[in-house]
Scaffold this motif. Structure first.
Motif, PDB file in Angstrom:
ATOM      1  N   SER A 347       0.845  -1.204   0.000  1.00 26.33           N
ATOM      2  CA  SER A 347       0.000   0.000   0.000  1.00 26.33           C
ATOM      3  C   SER A 347       0.880   1.254   0.000  1.00 26.33           C
ATOM      4  O   SER A 347       0.594   2.241  -0.690  1.00 26.33           O
ATOM      5  CB  SER A 347      -0.933  -0.004   1.214  1.00 26.33           C
ATOM      6  N   GLU A 348       1.944   1.209   0.761  1.00 26.36           N
ATOM      7  CA  GLU A 348       2.882   2.336   0.843  1.00 26.36           C
ATOM      8  C   GLU A 348       3.501   2.575  -0.547  1.00 26.36           C
ATOM      9  O   GLU A 348       3.584   3.707  -1.025  1.00 26.36           O
ATOM     10  CB  GLU A 348       3.959   1.925   1.858  1.00 26.36           C
ATOM     11  N   ASP A 370      -6.521  -2.252  11.305  1.00 23.68           N
ATOM     12  CA  ASP A 370      -5.096  -1.904  11.237  1.00 23.68           C
ATOM     13  C   ASP A 370      -4.249  -3.018  11.830  1.00 23.68           C
ATOM     14  O   ASP A 370      -4.291  -3.252  13.045  1.00 23.68           O
ATOM     15  CB  ASP A 370      -4.832  -0.631  12.048  1.00 23.68           C
ATOM     16  N   ARG A 375       0.282  -0.379  11.338  1.00 27.29           N
ATOM     17  CA  ARG A 375      -0.151   0.871  11.979  1.00 27.29           C
ATOM     18  C   ARG A 375       0.878   1.385  12.975  1.00 27.29           C
ATOM     19  O   ARG A 375       1.264   2.558  12.939  1.00 27.29           O
ATOM     20  CB  ARG A 375      -1.505   0.638  12.698  1.00 27.29           C
ATOM     21  N   GLN A 379       3.796   2.863  10.977  1.00 26.08           N
ATOM     22  CA  GLN A 379       2.986   4.094  10.846  1.00 26.08           C
ATOM     23  C   GLN A 379       2.302   4.188   9.480  1.00 26.08           C
ATOM     24  O   GLN A 379       2.195   5.257   8.875  1.00 26.08           O
ATOM     25  CB  GLN A 379       3.860   5.342  11.102  1.00 26.08           C
ATOM     26  N   TYR A 381      -1.174   3.734   7.782  1.00 26.64           N
ATOM     27  CA  TYR A 381      -2.607   3.556   8.028  1.00 26.64           C
ATOM     28  C   TYR A 381      -3.467   4.288   7.014  1.00 26.64           C
ATOM     29  O   TYR A 381      -4.563   3.870   6.700  1.00 26.64           O
ATOM     30  CB  TYR A 381      -2.972   3.978   9.460  1.00 26.64           C
ATOM     31  N   LYS A 382      -2.927   5.407   6.474  1.00 31.22           N
ATOM     32  CA  LYS A 382      -3.714   6.159   5.487  1.00 31.22           C
ATOM     33  C   LYS A 382      -3.720   5.425   4.147  1.00 31.22           C
ATOM     34  O   LYS A 382      -4.742   5.366   3.458  1.00 31.22           O
ATOM     35  CB  LYS A 382      -3.092   7.539   5.272  1.00 31.22           C
ATOM     36  N   GLN A 383      -2.563   4.879   3.759  1.00 30.20           N
ATOM     37  CA  GLN A 383      -2.420   4.321   2.404  1.00 30.20           C
ATOM     38  C   GLN A 383      -3.393   3.192   2.092  1.00 30.20           C
ATOM     39  O   GLN A 383      -4.026   3.227   1.033  1.00 30.20           O
ATOM     40  CB  GLN A 383      -0.968   3.865   2.173  1.00 30.20           C
ATOM     41  N   ARG A 385      -6.291   2.584   3.332  1.00 35.58           N
ATOM     42  CA  ARG A 385      -7.643   3.160   3.263  1.00 35.58           C
ATOM     43  C   ARG A 385      -7.806   3.946   1.960  1.00 35.58           C
ATOM     44  O   ARG A 385      -8.837   3.886   1.305  1.00 35.58           O
ATOM     45  CB  ARG A 385      -7.897   4.062   4.476  1.00 35.58           C
ATOM     46  N   GLN A 386      -6.732   4.668   1.592  1.00 34.16           N
ATOM     47  CA  GLN A 386      -6.749   5.438   0.345  1.00 34.16           C
ATOM     48  C   GLN A 386      -7.006   4.514  -0.858  1.00 34.16           C
ATOM     49  O   GLN A 386      -7.791   4.836  -1.732  1.00 34.16           O
ATOM     50  CB  GLN A 386      -5.376   6.088   0.183  1.00 34.16           C
ATOM     51  N   GLU A 389     -10.602   3.208  -0.822  1.00 34.69           N
ATOM     52  CA  GLU A 389     -11.577   4.257  -1.160  1.00 34.69           C
ATOM     53  C   GLU A 389     -11.597   4.587  -2.643  1.00 34.69           C
ATOM     54  O   GLU A 389     -12.546   5.182  -3.148  1.00 34.69           O
ATOM     55  CB  GLU A 389     -11.288   5.514  -0.325  1.00 34.69           C
TER      56      GLU A 389
END
Ligand code: SF4
Ligand code: SF4
Length: 483
Positions: A347-348, A370, A375, A379, A381-383, A385-386, A389
């Motif tokens: 994801s990163e 997570d 997480r 660190q 956690y956004k990726q 979900r991005q 979405e």
């Protein structure tokens, strides 16, 4: 927990009663017997016979208690000694010689999941992992094999001699696959005859997800689709590849779809996490050395042609990102640092690259858990979900306590089954309450643990990896569980 009679009960920042003396504002540092222990000066290292911990790292903890509410074991037991602050206190007391490393102390330290939620929560930047890991190594040195002493011979054999090898995993799963595919597994459960299977064996069998056919052997190099944007090396993992082969295949396809040439090094090995977390340092380093050479990191010029080493397993990713520390002082230290610098979670990596947008709808209400090693340890956690979405039709809803460990934590399920079950049940109940039909998570241990607990609570909810959803969005092929 050993609590001296002179120790007062104190309230922490959450108002919970504690059974340990709490260091901090207005409360002097003290020994378990009440006498003050002068703190060694900052920069002092613990002695050659004790844990190899930089004492300064212990002093970073100011005992504020802001980490306690994020600690899964404290949330479950409410015992200060099962909190990060309590554990740091216990380790310090043992190092200072004020407390014996007895069974009570060991039990509180063993119960820690090493999930690192406390590191995310700590405003003082305490590196809890740099404390608990050397402390556990020390406990293993003093008492070899203690970390896994609760396991029987079969479980120990599987943990150290089967799980770290892809082919051995696939072979060992053949009987389970046969039982699932023939319906024998269902029949055993239905008739209650599975109670005749030895408990330890049965509990391992029950941890297995529905096993899918393996994708076989992929070519060593898969071409990029369209214009080539990067050349990546794919880390397959060991247990993950045998239990979730579709996720590895989907990861390779997603990378190709995003313009990546995918190199799958033939001689890659386990990341070493299974051994490292059981305080078996040297076998873990052997695996790391093998990976340095399999991925070409021991040849700086050759390795320059690899843009990233991509993994879809949070636990493996974190271990690979710790190679420089793990291999410090060995001949492969330089190669390990080079390899570590290029490791990326899928994801990163995709978010850094700029992901291609999926066009096929995946009409499902979903949530996201997570994985601790994404997480808290990385660190990230956004990726994920991005990415979720971006998928048309997918409705992503928040998961209460998404950052709280599900209880998988490597071999924790085997060594601390009671706490693992409590946390697994808690996670499954939170997922059910979202009314989602699918939950996504980026780690094989979490996938297994959540699947197992959802099966008992609500078998209609599917647990998958974000790349499974992403591939469905690229290809239009919905996973059978979502049709
Ligand atoms: S680990 Fe951090 S948050 Fe927890 S008590 Fe220590 S300083 Fe406070
Ligand atoms: S690593 Fe996890 S279980 Fe261990 S003390 Fe920190 S928050 Fe608690």
């Amino acid at each position: 927990m050993h609590t001296p009679a002179t120790t007062p009960e104190l309230a922490d920042s959450e108002g919970q009663k504690t059974s340990l003396p709490v260091l901090g504002a207005g409360v002097p540092a003290g020994t378990a017997t009440g006498g003050p222990v002068p703190a060694p000066p900052r920069g002092h290292h613990t002695g050659s016979h004790g844990p190899k911990i930089d004492y300064e790292l212990i002093l970073d903890c100011v005992h504020c208690g802001l980490c306690t509410a994020s600690c899964p074991t404290y949330v479950e037991t409410g015992n200060e000694a099962d909190s990060p602050r309590g554990r740091i206190y216990l380790m310090r007391q043992v190092i200072d010689g004020a407390l014996k490393l007895d069974d009570d102390v060991k039990q509180h330290l063993d119960l820690c999941l090493n999930c690192r939620a406390c590191e995310t929560a700590c405003p003082s930047g305490v590196q809890y992992g740099r404390l608990i890991e050397p402390f556990r190594e020390h406990m293993a040195e003093v008492e070899p094999g203690r970390q896994t002493q609760s396991l029987n011979a079969l479980q120990r054999f599987l943990l150290f001699h089967v799980f770290p090898y892809r082919w051995a995993n696939r072979l060992s799963l053949a009987p389970a696959r046969l039982m699932q595919w023939s319906g024998a597994d269902w029949l055993l459960k239905k008739t209650g005859a599975d109670r005749l299977i030895p408990k330890s064996f049965r509990s391992m069998k029950d941890m297995l997800p529905d096993l899918k056919p393996h994708y076989g052997r992929l070519p060593e190099v898969l071409p990029a689709e369209g214009k080539k944007r990067a050349r990546v090396a794919l880390f397959l993992g060991c247990v993950a590849d045998a239990l979730y082969p579709r996720t590895n295949l989907n990861t390779a396809r997603v990378l190709q779809k995003n313009g990546c040439e995918v190199w799958i090094p033939r001689n890659q090995a386990c990341c070493g996490a299974l051994h490292y977390h059981a305080a078996e340092e040297w076998p873990a380093r052997d695996f790391a050395a093998k990976n340095c050479s399999a991925f070409g990191a021991d040849d700086a010029a050759r390795f320059a042609g690899v843009d990233a080493v991509v993994t879809n397993a949070a636990g493996c990713g974190f271990q690979l990102k710790d190679y420089a520390h793990m291999m410090a002082g060995t001949p492969q230290a330089g190669a390990a640092a080079r390899l570590q610098a290029k490791v990326r979670d899928i994801s990163e990596f995709l978010v850094e690259l700029g992901p291609v947008k999926p066009t096929h709808p995946v009409p499902v209400r979903a949530t996201y858990h997570d994985a601790c090693h994404l997480r808290h340890a990385q660190q990230i956690y956004k990726q994920p979900r991005q990415l979720l979405e971006m998928i048309p039709g997918l409705e992503l809803v928040p998961l209460p306590e998404s950052e709280l460990c599900c209880g998988a934590a490597g071999s924790y399920n085997l060594t601390q089954p009671e706490m693992a079950t409590r946390l697994g049940d808690r996670k499954a109940a939170n997922i059910r309450d979202t009314k989602a039909r699918a939950v996504f998570t980026g780690n094989v241990g979490c996938l297994m643990q959540i699947t197992r607990h959802l099966k008992q609570l609500d078998p209609g909810i599917w647990c998958g990896h974000p790349v499974d959803a992403l591939w469905a969005g690229y290809s239009g092929e919905l996973p059978a569980e979502l049709r």
